[in-house]
Design a protein around this motif. Structure first.
Motif, mmCIF file in Angstrom:
data_model
loop_
_atom_site.group_PDB
_atom_site.id
_atom_site.type_symbol
_atom_site.label_atom_id
_atom_site.label_comp_id
_atom_site.label_asym_id
_atom_site.label_seq_id
_atom_site.Cartn_x
_atom_site.Cartn_y
_atom_site.Cartn_z
ATOM 1 N N ALA A 125 0.846 -1.186 0.000
ATOM 2 C CA ALA A 125 0.000 0.000 0.000
ATOM 3 C C ALA A 125 0.882 1.236 0.000
ATOM 4 N N VAL A 126 0.351 2.326 -0.540
ATOM 5 C CA VAL A 126 1.019 3.623 -0.476
ATOM 6 C C VAL A 126 0.008 4.657 -0.010
ATOM 7 N N VAL A 127 0.507 5.726 0.562
ATOM 8 C CA VAL A 127 -0.327 6.799 1.099
ATOM 9 C C VAL A 127 -0.004 8.091 0.368
ATOM 10 N N LEU A 128 -1.034 8.762 -0.120
ATOM 11 C CA LEU A 128 -0.877 10.084 -0.721
ATOM 12 C C LEU A 128 -1.511 11.117 0.201
ATOM 13 N N ARG A 129 -0.802 12.222 0.403
ATOM 14 C CA ARG A 129 -1.303 13.307 1.251
ATOM 15 C C ARG A 129 -1.510 14.572 0.422
ATOM 16 N N PRO A 130 -2.661 14.718 -0.226
ATOM 17 C CA PRO A 130 -2.911 15.939 -0.990
ATOM 18 C C PRO A 130 -3.033 17.144 -0.061
ATOM 19 N N SER A 131 -2.645 18.298 -0.595
ATOM 20 C CA SER A 131 -2.905 19.550 0.115
ATOM 21 C C SER A 131 -4.329 19.993 -0.236
ATOM 22 N N ALA A 180 3.817 2.077 -9.775
ATOM 23 C CA ALA A 180 5.189 2.548 -9.605
ATOM 24 C C ALA A 180 5.995 1.522 -8.817
ATOM 25 N N PRO A 181 7.205 1.211 -9.254
ATOM 26 C CA PRO A 181 7.987 0.159 -8.584
ATOM 27 C C PRO A 181 8.632 0.640 -7.289
ATOM 28 N N ASP A 182 8.823 -0.303 -6.383
ATOM 29 C CA ASP A 182 9.628 -0.082 -5.179
ATOM 30 C C ASP A 182 9.129 1.059 -4.298
ATOM 31 N N ILE A 183 7.800 1.196 -4.170
ATOM 32 C CA ILE A 183 7.279 2.265 -3.299
ATOM 33 C C ILE A 183 6.331 1.723 -2.230
ATOM 34 N N ALA A 184 6.264 0.404 -2.052
ATOM 35 C CA ALA A 184 5.371 -0.160 -1.033
ATOM 36 C C ALA A 184 5.678 0.458 0.326
ATOM 37 N N GLY A 185 4.631 0.912 1.000
ATOM 38 C CA GLY A 185 4.804 1.565 2.292
ATOM 39 C C GLY A 185 5.195 3.015 2.184
ATOM 40 N N GLY A 186 5.278 3.550 0.962
ATOM 41 C CA GLY A 186 5.687 4.939 0.766
ATOM 42 C C GLY A 186 4.570 5.916 1.099
ATOM 43 N N VAL A 187 4.975 7.092 1.573
ATOM 44 C CA VAL A 187 4.049 8.193 1.871
ATOM 45 C C VAL A 187 4.489 9.382 1.034
ATOM 46 N N PHE A 188 3.524 10.020 0.355
ATOM 47 C CA PHE A 188 3.859 11.075 -0.598
ATOM 48 C C PHE A 188 2.973 12.301 -0.403
ATOM 49 N N ASN A 189 3.612 13.452 -0.227
ATOM 50 C CA ASN A 189 2.881 14.717 -0.292
ATOM 51 C C ASN A 189 2.517 15.009 -1.739
ATOM 52 N N VAL A 190 1.329 15.579 -1.935
ATOM 53 C CA VAL A 190 0.884 15.953 -3.281
ATOM 54 C C VAL A 190 0.410 17.402 -3.234
#
Length: 322
Positions: A146-152, A204-214
Protein backbone atom coordinates in the motif's frame (compact mmCIF):
# COMPACT_ATOMS: atom_id res chain seq x y z
CA UNK A 1 -16.50 -6.76 -26.81
CA UNK A 2 -17.60 -3.49 -25.15
CA UNK A 3 -14.93 -1.52 -23.29
CA UNK A 4 -16.87 -1.89 -20.03
CA UNK A 5 -16.14 -5.63 -20.04
CA UNK A 6 -12.61 -5.52 -21.42
CA UNK A 7 -11.03 -7.92 -18.94
CA UNK A 8 -7.56 -7.43 -20.43
CA UNK A 9 -7.38 -4.22 -18.41
CA UNK A 10 -6.38 -4.31 -14.74
CA UNK A 11 -9.32 -3.91 -12.40
CA UNK A 12 -9.18 -0.97 -9.97
CA UNK A 13 -11.75 -0.86 -7.17
CA UNK A 14 -12.41 2.81 -6.32
CA UNK A 15 -13.89 3.36 -2.86
CA UNK A 16 -15.68 6.70 -2.58
CA UNK A 17 -16.20 6.73 -6.34
CA UNK A 18 -19.01 9.28 -6.21
CA UNK A 19 -16.95 11.87 -4.30
CA UNK A 20 -15.06 14.75 -5.88
CA UNK A 21 -11.67 13.03 -6.19
CA UNK A 22 -13.09 9.52 -6.56
CA UNK A 23 -15.28 10.48 -9.53
CA UNK A 24 -12.27 12.09 -11.22
CA UNK A 25 -10.20 8.95 -10.63
CA UNK A 26 -12.97 6.82 -12.18
CA UNK A 27 -13.20 9.11 -15.22
CA UNK A 28 -9.43 9.00 -15.79
CA UNK A 29 -9.29 5.21 -15.40
CA UNK A 30 -12.23 4.78 -17.77
CA UNK A 31 -10.16 6.35 -20.54
CA UNK A 32 -7.09 4.28 -19.78
CA UNK A 33 -6.00 1.36 -21.97
CA UNK A 34 -4.39 -0.27 -18.92
CA UNK A 35 -6.92 0.03 -16.09
CA UNK A 36 -10.63 -0.68 -15.71
CA UNK A 37 -12.39 1.08 -12.81
CA UNK A 38 -15.05 -0.50 -10.64
CA UNK A 39 -17.05 2.10 -8.75
CA UNK A 40 -17.82 1.42 -5.11
CA UNK A 41 -19.96 3.94 -3.28
CA UNK A 42 -23.42 3.99 -1.81
CA UNK A 43 -24.48 6.40 -4.54
CA UNK A 44 -23.04 4.50 -7.53
CA UNK A 45 -23.70 1.01 -6.16
CA UNK A 46 -25.97 0.83 -3.08
CA UNK A 47 -25.05 -2.86 -2.70
CA UNK A 48 -21.49 -1.87 -1.73
CA UNK A 49 -21.08 -0.65 1.84
CA UNK A 50 -17.38 -0.19 2.52
CA UNK A 51 -17.99 -0.12 6.29
CA UNK A 52 -19.28 -3.73 6.25
CA UNK A 53 -16.74 -6.57 5.99
CA UNK A 54 -18.85 -8.96 3.88
CA UNK A 55 -19.81 -6.23 1.42
CA UNK A 56 -16.23 -5.04 0.98
CA UNK A 57 -14.83 -8.57 0.73
CA UNK A 58 -17.23 -9.26 -2.14
CA UNK A 59 -16.31 -5.98 -3.86
CA UNK A 60 -12.60 -6.72 -3.42
CA UNK A 61 -12.84 -10.11 -5.09
CA UNK A 62 -10.91 -10.03 -8.36
CA UNK A 63 -9.62 -6.50 -7.90
CA UNK A 64 -6.02 -5.88 -8.92
CA UNK A 65 -5.82 -2.56 -7.09
CA UNK A 66 -7.82 -0.50 -4.62
CA UNK A 67 -7.99 3.29 -4.41
CA UNK A 68 -9.43 4.48 -1.10
CA UNK A 69 -11.00 7.92 -1.65
CA UNK A 70 -13.60 7.60 1.09
CA UNK A 71 -14.40 10.95 2.68
CA UNK A 72 -17.43 11.55 4.89
CA UNK A 73 -17.26 11.89 8.66
CA UNK A 74 -14.34 10.74 10.76
CA UNK A 75 -16.06 7.54 11.91
CA UNK A 76 -16.82 6.52 8.32
CA UNK A 77 -13.22 7.07 7.22
CA UNK A 78 -11.86 5.09 10.15
CA UNK A 79 -14.31 2.22 9.77
CA UNK A 80 -13.80 1.95 6.01
CA UNK A 81 -10.01 1.87 6.34
CA UNK A 82 -10.20 -0.73 9.10
CA UNK A 83 -12.52 -2.98 7.08
CA UNK A 84 -10.46 -2.52 3.91
CA UNK A 85 -7.21 -3.54 5.58
CA UNK A 86 -8.81 -6.62 7.15
CA UNK A 87 -10.42 -7.66 3.86
CA UNK A 88 -7.14 -7.09 2.00
CA UNK A 89 -5.26 -9.32 4.45
CA UNK A 90 -7.54 -12.19 3.43
CA UNK A 91 -7.51 -11.36 -0.30
CA UNK A 92 -4.62 -9.00 -1.01
CA UNK A 93 -4.73 -6.80 -4.12
CA UNK A 94 -1.52 -5.87 -5.86
CA UNK A 95 -1.62 -2.49 -4.14
CA UNK A 96 -3.85 -0.15 -2.15
CA UNK A 97 -3.53 3.58 -2.85
CA UNK A 98 -4.88 5.39 0.21
CA UNK A 99 -5.71 9.10 0.12
CA UNK A 100 -4.87 10.98 3.30
CA UNK A 101 -4.43 14.75 3.72
CA UNK A 102 -1.98 17.50 4.64
CA UNK A 103 -4.22 17.91 7.72
CA UNK A 104 -2.06 15.23 9.40
CA UNK A 105 0.63 17.90 9.96
CA UNK A 106 -1.65 20.00 12.17
CA UNK A 107 -0.13 23.39 13.03
CA UNK A 108 3.31 22.56 11.61
CA UNK A 109 5.24 25.44 10.06
CA UNK A 110 8.12 25.78 7.66
CA UNK A 111 8.92 23.24 4.96
CA UNK A 112 7.03 20.04 5.71
CA UNK A 113 8.20 16.70 4.35
CA UNK A 114 6.59 13.30 4.72
CA UNK A 115 8.65 12.44 7.79
CA UNK A 116 7.63 15.66 9.59
CA UNK A 117 5.78 15.03 12.85
CA UNK A 118 2.30 16.47 13.53
CA UNK A 119 2.24 19.68 15.56
CA UNK A 120 -0.58 20.39 18.01
CA UNK A 121 -3.32 21.38 17.62
CA UNK A 122 -4.38 18.72 15.10
CA UNK A 123 -8.02 18.86 14.01
CA UNK A 124 -10.37 15.93 14.54
CA UNK A 125 -10.27 15.36 10.78
CA UNK A 126 -6.46 15.42 10.81
CA UNK A 127 -6.33 12.94 13.70
CA UNK A 128 -8.72 10.60 11.87
CA UNK A 129 -6.44 10.74 8.83
CA UNK A 130 -3.43 9.95 11.04
CA UNK A 131 -5.24 6.94 12.50
CA UNK A 132 -6.22 5.74 9.02
CA UNK A 133 -2.62 6.00 7.87
CA UNK A 134 -1.51 3.88 10.83
CA UNK A 135 -3.93 1.14 9.78
CA UNK A 136 -2.69 1.20 6.20
CA UNK A 137 0.97 1.13 7.21
CA UNK A 138 0.13 -1.67 9.67
CA UNK A 139 -1.23 -3.61 6.71
CA UNK A 140 2.09 -3.01 4.91
CA UNK A 141 3.98 -4.17 8.00
CA UNK A 142 2.00 -7.41 7.84
CA UNK A 143 3.11 -8.04 4.26
CA UNK A 144 0.60 -6.07 2.18
CA UNK A 145 1.41 -3.49 -0.47
CA UNK A 146 0.00 0.00 0.00
CA UNK A 147 1.02 3.62 -0.48
CA UNK A 148 -0.33 6.80 1.10
CA UNK A 149 -0.88 10.08 -0.72
CA UNK A 150 -1.30 13.31 1.25
CA UNK A 151 -2.91 15.94 -0.99
CA UNK A 152 -2.91 19.55 0.12
CA UNK A 153 -5.98 21.75 -0.61
CA UNK A 154 -7.54 20.09 -3.68
CA UNK A 155 -8.51 22.82 -6.14
CA UNK A 156 -10.21 22.45 -9.49
CA UNK A 157 -13.50 22.81 -11.35
CA UNK A 158 -16.40 22.19 -8.94
CA UNK A 159 -14.19 21.41 -5.93
CA UNK A 160 -16.73 22.05 -3.16
CA UNK A 161 -14.21 22.87 -0.47
CA UNK A 162 -11.55 24.96 -2.18
CA UNK A 163 -13.17 26.29 -5.35
CA UNK A 164 -16.92 26.82 -5.18
CA UNK A 165 -16.91 27.78 -1.49
CA UNK A 166 -14.12 30.34 -1.92
CA UNK A 167 -15.76 31.66 -5.09
CA UNK A 168 -19.01 32.29 -3.19
CA UNK A 169 -17.19 34.07 -0.38
CA UNK A 170 -15.20 36.22 -2.81
CA UNK A 171 -18.29 37.20 -4.79
CA UNK A 172 -20.07 38.10 -1.57
CA UNK A 173 -17.13 40.31 -0.57
CA UNK A 174 -16.67 38.39 2.67
CA UNK A 175 -13.05 37.52 1.89
CA UNK A 176 -10.41 39.13 -0.31
CA UNK A 177 -7.09 40.63 0.69
CA UNK A 178 -6.84 39.38 4.27
CA UNK A 179 -3.80 41.45 5.23
CA UNK A 180 -1.50 39.71 7.68
CA UNK A 181 -4.20 37.06 8.23
CA UNK A 182 -3.66 35.86 4.64
CA UNK A 183 0.13 35.78 4.55
CA UNK A 184 0.30 31.99 5.03
CA UNK A 185 1.50 29.82 2.18
CA UNK A 186 -1.25 28.60 -0.11
CA UNK A 187 -0.70 24.91 -0.78
CA UNK A 188 -3.10 24.01 -3.58
CA UNK A 189 -3.21 20.60 -5.23
CA UNK A 190 -4.71 20.66 -8.72
CA UNK A 191 -7.28 17.85 -8.88
CA UNK A 192 -5.77 16.62 -12.15
CA UNK A 193 -2.36 16.39 -10.49
CA UNK A 194 -3.84 14.41 -7.59
CA UNK A 195 -5.54 12.00 -10.00
CA UNK A 196 -2.30 11.66 -11.96
CA UNK A 197 -0.48 10.83 -8.73
CA UNK A 198 -3.06 8.19 -7.84
CA UNK A 199 -2.76 6.47 -11.21
CA UNK A 200 1.05 6.66 -11.19
CA UNK A 201 1.09 5.11 -7.70
CA UNK A 202 -0.82 2.02 -8.85
CA UNK A 203 2.17 0.45 -10.58
CA UNK A 204 5.19 2.55 -9.61
CA UNK A 205 7.99 0.16 -8.58
CA UNK A 206 9.63 -0.08 -5.18
CA UNK A 207 7.28 2.26 -3.30
CA UNK A 208 5.37 -0.16 -1.03
CA UNK A 209 4.80 1.57 2.29
CA UNK A 210 5.69 4.94 0.77
CA UNK A 211 4.05 8.19 1.87
CA UNK A 212 3.86 11.07 -0.60
CA UNK A 213 2.88 14.72 -0.29
CA UNK A 214 0.88 15.95 -3.28
CA UNK A 215 0.80 19.69 -3.96
CA UNK A 216 0.89 21.87 -7.06
CA UNK A 217 1.44 25.48 -6.01
CA UNK A 218 4.68 26.88 -4.68
CA UNK A 219 5.75 30.26 -3.30
CA UNK A 220 2.21 31.64 -3.28
CA UNK A 221 0.45 33.24 -0.33
CA UNK A 222 -3.27 32.99 0.30
CA UNK A 223 -3.58 36.74 -0.26
CA UNK A 224 -1.96 36.39 -3.68
CA UNK A 225 -4.18 33.46 -4.62
CA UNK A 226 -7.44 34.98 -3.34
CA UNK A 227 -6.73 38.24 -5.14
CA UNK A 228 -5.95 36.45 -8.41
CA UNK A 229 -9.01 34.20 -8.10
CA UNK A 230 -11.28 37.16 -7.30
CA UNK A 231 -10.04 39.09 -10.34
CA UNK A 232 -10.56 36.08 -12.61
CA UNK A 233 -14.09 35.67 -11.26
CA UNK A 234 -14.83 39.34 -11.76
CA UNK A 235 -15.35 39.75 -8.01
CA UNK A 236 -13.80 43.19 -8.00
CA UNK A 237 -12.81 45.48 -6.49
CA UNK A 238 -11.09 43.01 -4.18
CA UNK A 239 -12.01 43.90 -0.62
CA UNK A 240 -9.41 44.43 2.08
CA UNK A 241 -10.73 42.51 5.08
CA UNK A 242 -9.88 44.11 8.42
CA UNK A 243 -8.47 41.78 11.13
CA UNK A 244 -11.37 42.71 13.41
CA UNK A 245 -13.93 41.66 10.77
CA UNK A 246 -12.24 38.29 10.34
CA UNK A 247 -12.16 37.73 14.10
CA UNK A 248 -15.89 38.49 14.33
CA UNK A 249 -16.53 36.08 11.44
CA UNK A 250 -14.64 33.18 12.98
CA UNK A 251 -15.38 33.61 16.67
CA UNK A 252 -18.92 35.03 16.76
CA UNK A 253 -20.67 34.51 13.44
CA UNK A 254 -19.40 31.10 12.30
CA UNK A 255 -21.63 29.04 14.68
CA UNK A 256 -24.74 31.04 13.71
CA UNK A 257 -23.93 30.81 9.99
CA UNK A 258 -23.52 27.05 10.27
CA UNK A 259 -27.01 26.71 11.74
CA UNK A 260 -28.49 29.07 9.14
CA UNK A 261 -26.71 27.17 6.38
CA UNK A 262 -28.66 24.03 7.24
CA UNK A 263 -31.81 25.84 6.17
CA UNK A 264 -30.74 28.51 3.68
CA UNK A 265 -28.30 28.16 0.80
CA UNK A 266 -26.68 31.55 0.51
CA UNK A 267 -23.12 32.95 0.47
CA UNK A 268 -24.07 34.85 3.60
CA UNK A 269 -24.57 31.59 5.53
CA UNK A 270 -21.16 30.19 4.56
CA UNK A 271 -19.19 29.79 7.80
CA UNK A 272 -15.59 31.00 7.93
CA UNK A 273 -14.37 28.64 10.63
CA UNK A 274 -11.42 29.23 12.98
CA UNK A 275 -9.58 26.30 11.35
CA UNK A 276 -9.95 27.84 7.89
CA UNK A 277 -8.73 31.22 9.10
CA UNK A 278 -5.79 29.52 10.83
CA UNK A 279 -4.81 27.82 7.57
CA UNK A 280 -4.79 31.17 5.72
CA UNK A 281 -2.12 32.47 8.10
CA UNK A 282 -0.17 29.21 8.56
CA UNK A 283 3.45 29.41 7.39
CA UNK A 284 3.53 25.86 6.02
CA UNK A 285 5.12 24.78 2.75
CA UNK A 286 4.29 21.28 1.55
CA UNK A 287 7.34 19.66 -0.02
CA UNK A 288 6.36 17.18 -2.73
CA UNK A 289 9.80 16.47 -4.19
CA UNK A 290 9.45 12.77 -3.32
CA UNK A 291 6.27 12.47 -5.39
CA UNK A 292 7.87 14.42 -8.23
CA UNK A 293 10.84 12.05 -8.26
CA UNK A 294 9.10 8.69 -7.79
CA UNK A 295 5.61 9.33 -9.22
CA UNK A 296 6.62 11.98 -11.78
CA UNK A 297 3.99 14.19 -10.22
CA UNK A 298 3.04 17.11 -12.47
CA UNK A 299 2.51 20.58 -10.99
CA UNK A 300 -0.13 22.56 -12.83
CA UNK A 301 0.54 26.32 -12.73
CA UNK A 302 -1.88 28.29 -10.56
CA UNK A 303 -3.06 30.51 -13.42
CA UNK A 304 -4.16 27.43 -15.37
CA UNK A 305 -5.92 26.00 -12.31
CA UNK A 306 -7.79 29.27 -11.80
CA UNK A 307 -8.70 29.53 -15.49
CA UNK A 308 -10.20 26.03 -15.48
CA UNK A 309 -12.16 26.72 -12.29
CA UNK A 310 -13.55 29.99 -13.63
CA UNK A 311 -14.59 28.37 -16.91
CA UNK A 312 -16.59 25.85 -14.91
CA UNK A 313 -18.10 28.58 -12.74
CA UNK A 314 -19.27 30.29 -15.93
CA UNK A 315 -20.61 27.10 -17.47
CA UNK A 316 -18.03 27.06 -20.28
CA UNK A 317 -16.50 23.88 -21.76
CA UNK A 318 -13.35 22.63 -20.11
CA UNK A 319 -9.96 22.24 -21.71
CA UNK A 320 -7.58 19.65 -20.30
CA UNK A 321 -5.21 21.04 -17.69
CA UNK A 322 -2.37 18.75 -18.65
Amino acid sequence: MPDSVDFSRKLVLVLGASGYIGSRVVAALSGSPIYRPVEASRRSDPAVDATKPDSLRNALRGADYVVNCIAGNNQTMLRTTEVLCEAARASPPRRIVHLSSMAVYGAATGTVREESAPVSPVSGYGQAKIDCERMVLGYVHDGGDAVVLRPSCVFGPASPQWTTRLARLLRAGRIGDLGSAGDGWCNLACVDDVVGGVIAALDAPDIAGGVFNVSSSAELTWNEFLTAFAKALGATPVRRIAPRSLRIETKLLAPMRRIAGMVLRSPMTEAITPSLAALWSQDIRIDCSRAQALLRLPRTPVDRMIAAAVRHERGLPQAALS
